[in-house]
Design a protein around this motif. Structure first.
Motif, PDB file in Angstrom:
ATOM      1  N   PRO A 155     -15.677  -7.471 -12.817  1.00 20.28           N
ATOM      2  CA  PRO A 155     -15.196  -8.246 -11.740  1.00 20.28           C
ATOM      3  C   PRO A 155     -16.406  -8.192 -10.695  1.00 20.28           C
ATOM      4  N   PRO A 156     -16.354  -9.242  -9.816  1.00 21.49           N
ATOM      5  CA  PRO A 156     -17.194  -9.410  -8.732  1.00 21.49           C
ATOM      6  C   PRO A 156     -17.639  -8.021  -8.043  1.00 21.49           C
TER       7      PRO A 156
ATOM      8  N   LEU B 126     -25.972   8.492 -12.737  1.00 23.80           N
ATOM      9  CA  LEU B 126     -27.000   7.375 -13.061  1.00 23.80           C
ATOM     10  C   LEU B 126     -28.400   7.765 -12.422  1.00 23.80           C
ATOM     11  N   LEU B 127     -28.494   8.417 -11.297  1.00 18.32           N
ATOM     12  CA  LEU B 127     -29.712   9.090 -10.642  1.00 18.32           C
ATOM     13  C   LEU B 127     -30.265   9.993 -11.618  1.00 18.32           C
TER      14      LEU B 127
ATOM     15  N   GLY C 174     -16.506   3.313 -14.310  1.00 19.21           N
ATOM     16  CA  GLY C 174     -16.428   2.783 -12.827  1.00 19.21           C
ATOM     17  C   GLY C 174     -17.779   1.681 -12.699  1.00 19.21           C
ATOM     18  N   ILE C 175     -18.445   1.389 -13.774  1.00 18.39           N
ATOM     19  CA  ILE C 175     -19.646   0.583 -13.396  1.00 18.39           C
ATOM     20  C   ILE C 175     -19.662  -0.258 -14.787  1.00 18.39           C
TER      21      ILE C 175
ATOM     22  N   LEU D 114     -26.430  14.050 -20.384  1.00 19.21           N
ATOM     23  CA  LEU D 114     -26.552  12.946 -21.659  1.00 19.21           C
ATOM     24  C   LEU D 114     -25.012  13.026 -22.192  1.00 19.21           C
ATOM     25  N   ARG D 115     -24.337  14.035 -21.979  1.00 19.53           N
ATOM     26  CA  ARG D 115     -23.080  14.152 -22.529  1.00 19.53           C
ATOM     27  C   ARG D 115     -22.217  12.959 -22.570  1.00 19.53           C
ATOM     28  N   PRO D 116     -21.661  12.353 -23.744  1.00 19.23           N
ATOM     29  CA  PRO D 116     -21.064  11.179 -23.443  1.00 19.23           C
ATOM     30  C   PRO D 116     -19.672  10.986 -22.796  1.00 19.23           C
ATOM     31  N   ARG D 117     -19.365  10.004 -22.081  1.00 21.51           N
ATOM     32  CA  ARG D 117     -18.273   9.789 -21.226  1.00 21.51           C
ATOM     33  C   ARG D 117     -17.470   8.754 -21.628  1.00 21.51           C
ATOM     34  N   ALA D 118     -16.169   8.901 -21.543  1.00 20.74           N
ATOM     35  CA  ALA D 118     -15.200   7.722 -21.930  1.00 20.74           C
ATOM     36  C   ALA D 118     -15.393   6.569 -21.138  1.00 20.74           C
TER      37      ALA D 118
END
Length: 382
Positions: free
Chosen positions: A194-195, A206-207, A323-324, A378-382
């Protein structure tokens, strides 16, 4: 939501993505291997060459926000198709440049498209890994490292038989385009996001991931630019032996990345990240405590085995951050990673100037331990 494809198409897309990573490594190493020849051809002094080489990093940094935005709008298949073909076409421009200014401009274009290819092929790899349902990111990065070794070997072979940079780059570009013509046809389509913003500066998870890749990039850059100097200056090895230090590091990176997916699946990303950081720090420690070149070489092998899976793990975690869009997340995290590559070697030189190269490597070892401490991200996230 990911688009689901039958297994044969997914298998083809996986092989095609391997091809992209391999070609990216070949293109980059092909250029690096012929820098001395181009320097001599243009009659550039060392200081002049240093200024000219800034064109590449400037192009790289410029590509980050634009690539993230393009991935969010167009999806990874379209972006990586355009970027990879443009990167291959830009390679001969480096040999055709008639002077330093033209070479700087050509390097800007090559750096721009190489960075765009890097980010977009990682976005495609995230989608392939997601549909595969198991860790495979490390194997993609192994093909990049292998491509770098092959590209460097081809460059050395071309120089040995008297093939100039223009002819060599043209042959590499032509071969790459032929491979890309197949590979880009069978990549997985990804839906546009989405825009939203054109670029997201890393925050939160992410940081943290960005700091991991920054420390990793700084460490890899340290070995790439300073390992041979360390061997010569601190241990008194011959030039030939000193050059083997980076080769040993690179081979360890390839071997480690080929086994990284199996280790990730068996022990998990967090365990692998913690061990990787400690192993890299231990490798620097072995190098610093060694009084003979053989011991230092073993240390650089351990550093390569420690760092080898950290980029793949961080990129996989970033591309699956909720969310991104994967493209924006990867561009955001990769910006800090590239920053580590760019500022690391000069910073190490500055610290070495005011103290010693051993102190510089000791500080890089501390950053490797910081990676281990942050590995929970580094733990995987859904």
């Amino acid at each position: 939501m990911s688009l689901i494809h039958p297994l044969p198409h997914l298998a083809q897309a996986r092989i095609a993505t391997y091809t992209l990573f391999f070609i990216c490594g070949v293109l980059l190493a092909a250029w690096v291997s012929r820098i001395p020849a181009i320097k001599a051809h243009l009659g550039l002094e060392t200081g002049e060459l240093g200024l000219v080489l800034l064109g590449g990093p400037l192009g790289l940094v410029s590509a980050m926000p634009l690539t993230g935005a393009a991935l969010a709008r167009l999806g990874s298949r379209r972006v990586v198709t355009a970027a990879s073909l443009a990167c291959a076409l830009a390679l001969p421009l480096l040999a055709w440049a008639p002077n330093g200014w033209a070479l700087a401009l050509a390097l800007f274009l090559f750096g721009f498209f190489n960075a765009a290819m890097d980010i977009s092929m990682n976005a495609q790899a995230v989608e392939v890994e997601r549909q595969q349902g198991k860790p495979i990111m490390s194997s993609f990065h192994a093909l990049f490292s292998l491509g770098g070794l092959i590209g460097a070997a081809l460059g050395g072979g071309a120089a040995a038989v008297g093939l100039g940079p223009a002819g060599f780059f043209s042959l590499v570009a032509l071969g790459s385009i032929l491979w890309l013509a197949w590979a880009t046809r069978v990549l997985l389509p990804t839906p546009p996001s989405p825009p939203g913003p054109l670029f997201v500066w890393p925050r939160g998870v992410l940081l943290g991931l960005g700091l991991i890749v920054f420390c990793t990039g700084l460490g890899e850059g340290a070995v790439g630019d300073w390992s041979a100097v360390f061997m010569r200056q601190e241990l008194g090895s011959s030039e030939a032996v000193a050059a083997l230090a980076f080769s040993a590091f690179s081979v360890a990176m390839v071997v480690g990345r080929l086994s990284g997916d199996w280790l990730n699946e068996r022990f998990g990303a967090v365990w692998l990240g913690r061990v990787g950081g400690v192993l890299a720090a231990a490798g620097f420690g072995v190098t610093l405590l060694s009084s003979h070149p053989q011991g230092a070489m073993l240390g650089f092998v351990l550093v390569g085995l420690g760092y080898c899976t950290l980029f793949p793990l961080a990129f996989s975690a970033a591309g699956n951050t909720p969310g991104i869009s994967p493209g924006l997340a990867l561009a955001s995290v990769a910006t800090l990673g590239y920053l580590g590559f760019l500022v690391g070697p000069p910073l190490i030189g500055l610290v070495a100037h005011v103290s010693s190269l051993r102190v510089s490597f000791a500080l890089v070892a501390l950053l490797a331990l910081l990676i281990s401490w942050m590995a929970g991200l580094l733990r995987p996230r859904a």
